[in-house]
Design an enzyme around this catalytic site. Structure first.
Site, PDB file in Angstrom:
ATOM      1  N   LYS A  67     -81.703 -61.167  37.569  1.00 27.67           N
ATOM      2  CA  LYS A  67     -81.467 -61.366  38.841  1.00 27.67           C
ATOM      3  C   LYS A  67     -82.652 -60.740  39.733  1.00 27.67           C
ATOM      4  O   LYS A  67     -83.104 -59.424  39.809  1.00 27.67           O
ATOM      5  CB  LYS A  67     -80.474 -60.290  39.378  1.00 27.67           C
ATOM      6  CG  LYS A  67     -79.124 -60.694  38.775  1.00 27.67           C
ATOM      7  CD  LYS A  67     -78.052 -59.915  39.448  1.00 27.67           C
ATOM      8  CE  LYS A  67     -76.691 -60.253  38.740  1.00 27.67           C
ATOM      9  NZ  LYS A  67     -76.487 -59.534  37.304  1.00 27.67           N
ATOM     10  N   TRP A  73     -80.713 -65.841  40.916  1.00 28.41           N
ATOM     11  CA  TRP A  73     -80.270 -65.732  39.342  1.00 28.41           C
ATOM     12  C   TRP A  73     -81.594 -66.593  38.789  1.00 28.41           C
ATOM     13  O   TRP A  73     -81.834 -67.828  39.420  1.00 28.41           O
ATOM     14  CB  TRP A  73     -79.084 -66.110  39.144  1.00 28.41           C
ATOM     15  CG  TRP A  73     -78.192 -65.023  39.547  1.00 28.41           C
ATOM     16  CD1 TRP A  73     -78.086 -64.000  39.953  1.00 28.41           C
ATOM     17  CD2 TRP A  73     -76.653 -65.245  38.997  1.00 28.41           C
ATOM     18  NE1 TRP A  73     -77.242 -63.226  40.162  1.00 28.41           N
ATOM     19  CE2 TRP A  73     -76.002 -64.192  39.511  1.00 28.41           C
ATOM     20  CE3 TRP A  73     -75.970 -66.165  38.536  1.00 28.41           C
ATOM     21  CZ2 TRP A  73     -74.661 -63.606  39.280  1.00 28.41           C
ATOM     22  CZ3 TRP A  73     -74.509 -65.965  38.222  1.00 28.41           C
ATOM     23  CH2 TRP A  73     -73.842 -64.556  38.788  1.00 28.41           C
ATOM     24  N   THR A  79     -64.233 -60.741  17.334  1.00 25.36           N
ATOM     25  CA  THR A  79     -65.404 -61.118  18.145  1.00 25.36           C
ATOM     26  C   THR A  79     -66.446 -60.302  17.569  1.00 25.36           C
ATOM     27  O   THR A  79     -66.083 -59.213  17.035  1.00 25.36           O
ATOM     28  CB  THR A  79     -65.266 -61.004  19.649  1.00 25.36           C
ATOM     29  OG1 THR A  79     -64.952 -59.527  19.989  1.00 25.36           O
ATOM     30  CG2 THR A  79     -64.006 -61.329  20.326  1.00 25.36           C
ATOM     31  N   GLU A 101     -62.495 -66.416  21.399  1.00 27.51           N
ATOM     32  CA  GLU A 101     -61.255 -66.372  21.958  1.00 27.51           C
ATOM     33  C   GLU A 101     -60.681 -67.879  22.461  1.00 27.51           C
ATOM     34  O   GLU A 101     -59.540 -67.993  23.059  1.00 27.51           O
ATOM     35  CB  GLU A 101     -61.445 -65.661  23.453  1.00 27.51           C
ATOM     36  CG  GLU A 101     -61.838 -64.104  23.579  1.00 27.51           C
ATOM     37  CD  GLU A 101     -63.040 -63.812  22.871  1.00 27.51           C
ATOM     38  OE1 GLU A 101     -63.959 -64.729  22.561  1.00 27.51           O
ATOM     39  OE2 GLU A 101     -63.627 -62.703  23.249  1.00 27.51           O
TER      40      GLU A 101
END
Ligand code: AMP
Length: 556
Positions: free
Chosen positions: A448, A453, A196, A341
């Protein structure tokens, strides 16, 4: 008598080599065209490619490489890299693709962690190899993807003082005859190793299996996924050093499509010219690359004559980009989402029959999302208490996935990342009643504000839809009352006159009032990761002390 419990079909393992063998046997004279780092255009066929991949397998065996050994690659998209994909995995070794855009220390860490036996590299990376080789003592040799003369050219400046041998790929390959049968082995054997990008901490390795690679190739080729076909000429701009170029080097031979590799020249002009000269019908890449291509096309006032579709993913495709491709150039955009992944494909925004009955605006709104899963991936969104959230297009939560091409654990790490058998993606999203997933943020990038959100991606998309904005990032800025408020960092187009207030006013009516950013700063450029994603962590560091206007007023 055989037990009726088991089916009575051939037990043929799903092996990566079978993809290339299939193409070589059934699409033997279909072309693979590469712009080489030597500067010329190289062409050959799937048949030639398989022969040379077998020669490479023989050469690796002659070097003492054993099944399970890792062979690193530091290379652009090209035919030799494709041979490495198949030559290594075909003989049972693991092809470890390395992203050369990472920092040299990270690259050295990855090579050492993977325990690469040999590393194949394009000659453009000779200076890099020179730097990292001393930090990679376990590597037995470095294989330059060229003939002996190209190593000679660099020897004075680079590669001269290396402890390990530098070998010529062409010398190794051409010494073999290619009379080699791909061995058959357990399909769960490791195939590819991809790390990654690691924006925080050290990169982590995802180790695919032959089974996951072949299943992913099937999934990727489906009509509602990439929809690749033998009638396509496919140019993957997405690099083979990043998540197997989204599986194109596997899906293209699976369907027998022509492959066109751009090498190292990824600027708008070079890509456009190659697409035109090779009749490219299909391409795939991250938004930053397409931005450069579209800018070039606008300036040069040119149009595509063969390109029909392009997959855009890796970062959210700005709706403005989708509109430009489709309305100005007649190229269908397929927005896709995935991650290392996940091999990487997870979802693609291709409309169902039901969705196609809706108005053009509704259809486009769906296609701007990251889309529907392909068979092989299941997903769910989860709230703060771990409860599964409804698929109503409004509730957003942590996105989890599972399936046969999703990792179970990271390479050489004992602890499992899974939660009840699901992999937490680190992305935050909604899922609507059509099963269309929409990424609103990376979980660490979400803003936030007062306990609610705000989606930074939505606010970025609005900024870049302004004709004078070239690129924009939205990050959280700390606020004494609301905890966090959105700040836009924008890069303007040349000759733009746009002011901060004008950009803020542009949000009116496009989002709820409390979503409108608190401030805008203009920058010359934005930092990107090695895979072309916005580097928000870096941006948050740069603007850590930025004081929002209402906070500054109160402080006076
Ligand atoms: P990588 O493993 O480097 O391919 O990065 C995977 C991450 O890229 C995902 O978890 C997402 O955060 C992001 N990503 C990939 N595709 C998209 C997309 N279409 N829209 C938004 N984010 C994306």
């Amino acid at each position: 008598m055989t037990s009726p419990l088991y089916g009575q079909m051939m037990d043929v393992p799903l092996l990566a080599s079978s993809l290339l063998s299939h193409a070589a046997r059934h699409f033997g004279d279909t072309e693979i065209v590469s712009r080489r780092i030597e500067g010329d255009i190289h062409r050959y066929t799937y048949r030639d490619c398989e022969k040379r991949a077998k020669q490479l397998a023989q050469a690796l065996i002659a070097l003492g490489v054993e099944p399970g050994d890792r062979i690193g690659t530091l290379a652009w998209n090209g035919y030799r890299h494709l041979e490495c994909y198949y030559g290594t995995t075909g003989m049972g070794a693991v092809c470890h693709t390395i992203n050369p855009r990472l920092f040299p220390d990270q690259i050295a860490f990855i090579i050492d962690h993977a325990d690469d036996a040999y590393v194949c590299f394009d000659m453009t990376f000779a200076p890099l190899v020179d730097i990292i080789a001393p930090q990679c003592p376990k590597v037995k040799g470095w294989i330059a993807l060229g003939d002996a003369s190209c190593i000679g050219e660099h020897l004075g400046q680079y590669l001269g003082n290396m402890e390990q041998p530098v070998l010529s790929y062409e010398t190794l390959v051409t010494a073999q005859d290619g009379n080699y049968e791909w061995p058959q082995f357990d399909e769960r054997t490791a195939s590819f190793l991809c790390y990654t990008s690691g924006t925080t901490g050290n990169p982590k390795g995802a180790l695919y299996s032959h089974r996951s690679t072949v299943l992913h190739a099937y999934g990727a080729a489906l009509p509602d996924a990439m929809g690749a076909s033998s009638s396509d000429s496919i140019l993957p701009v997405v690099p083979m050093f990043h998540v197997n170029a989204w599986g194109i080097p596997h899906a293209a031979p699976l369907v027998g499509a022509k492959l066109v590799f751009p090498g190292k020249d990824l600027d708008g002009k070079s890509l456009y010219e190659l697409m035109e000269s090779e009749g490219v019908t299909y391409s795939a890449g991250v938004p930053t690359v397409w931005l450069a291509l579209l800018n070039y096309m606008k300036q040069a006032d040119v149009r595509f004559s063969t390109l029909k579709r392009t997959v855009i993913g890796g970062s959210a495709c700005p709706p403005a980009m989708l509109r430009t491709f489709e309305d100005d150039y007649g190229v269908e955009v397929i927005h896709a989402w995935g991650m290392t992944e996940m091999s990487p494909l997870g979802t693609l925004a291709r409309l169902s029959w039901k969705q196609k009955q809706r108005s053009p605006d509704e259809q486009r709104a769906s296609r701007e999302k990251q889309g529907h899963v392909i068979f092989g991936v299941d997903m769910k969104i989860v709230g703060e208490e771990g409860q599964e959230l409804p698929w109503d297009g409004r509730a957003f939560g942590d996105l989890y996935v599972r399936g046969p091409w999703v990792i179970d654990r990271y390479f050489r790490r004992d602890e499992s990342p899974l939660v009840d058998g699901w992999f937490p993606t680190g992305d935050v999203s909604t899922i609507d009643a059509d099963g269309f997933m929409h990424i609103t943020d990376r979980s660490k990038d979400v803003i936030k504000s007062g306990g609610e959100w705000i989606s930074s991606i939505d606010l970025e998309n609005i900024a870049v839809s302004h004709p004078q904005v070239a690129e924009a990032a939205c990050i959280a800025c700390s606020h004494p009352k609301w905890t966090e408020r959105p700040l836009i960092v924008a890069v303007l187009r040349p000759d733009a006159t746009l002011t901060r207030d004008e950009l803020l006013a542009y949000y009116d009516g496009k989002v709820a009032k409390w979503w409108v950013p608190d401030d805008v700063v203009f920058a010359d450029e934005l930092p990107h990761t090695a895979t072309g994603k916005l580097q928000k962590l870096r941006l948050r560091e740069i603007y850590r002390n930025h004081v929002l206007p209402d906070v500054a007023e109160k402080a006076v």
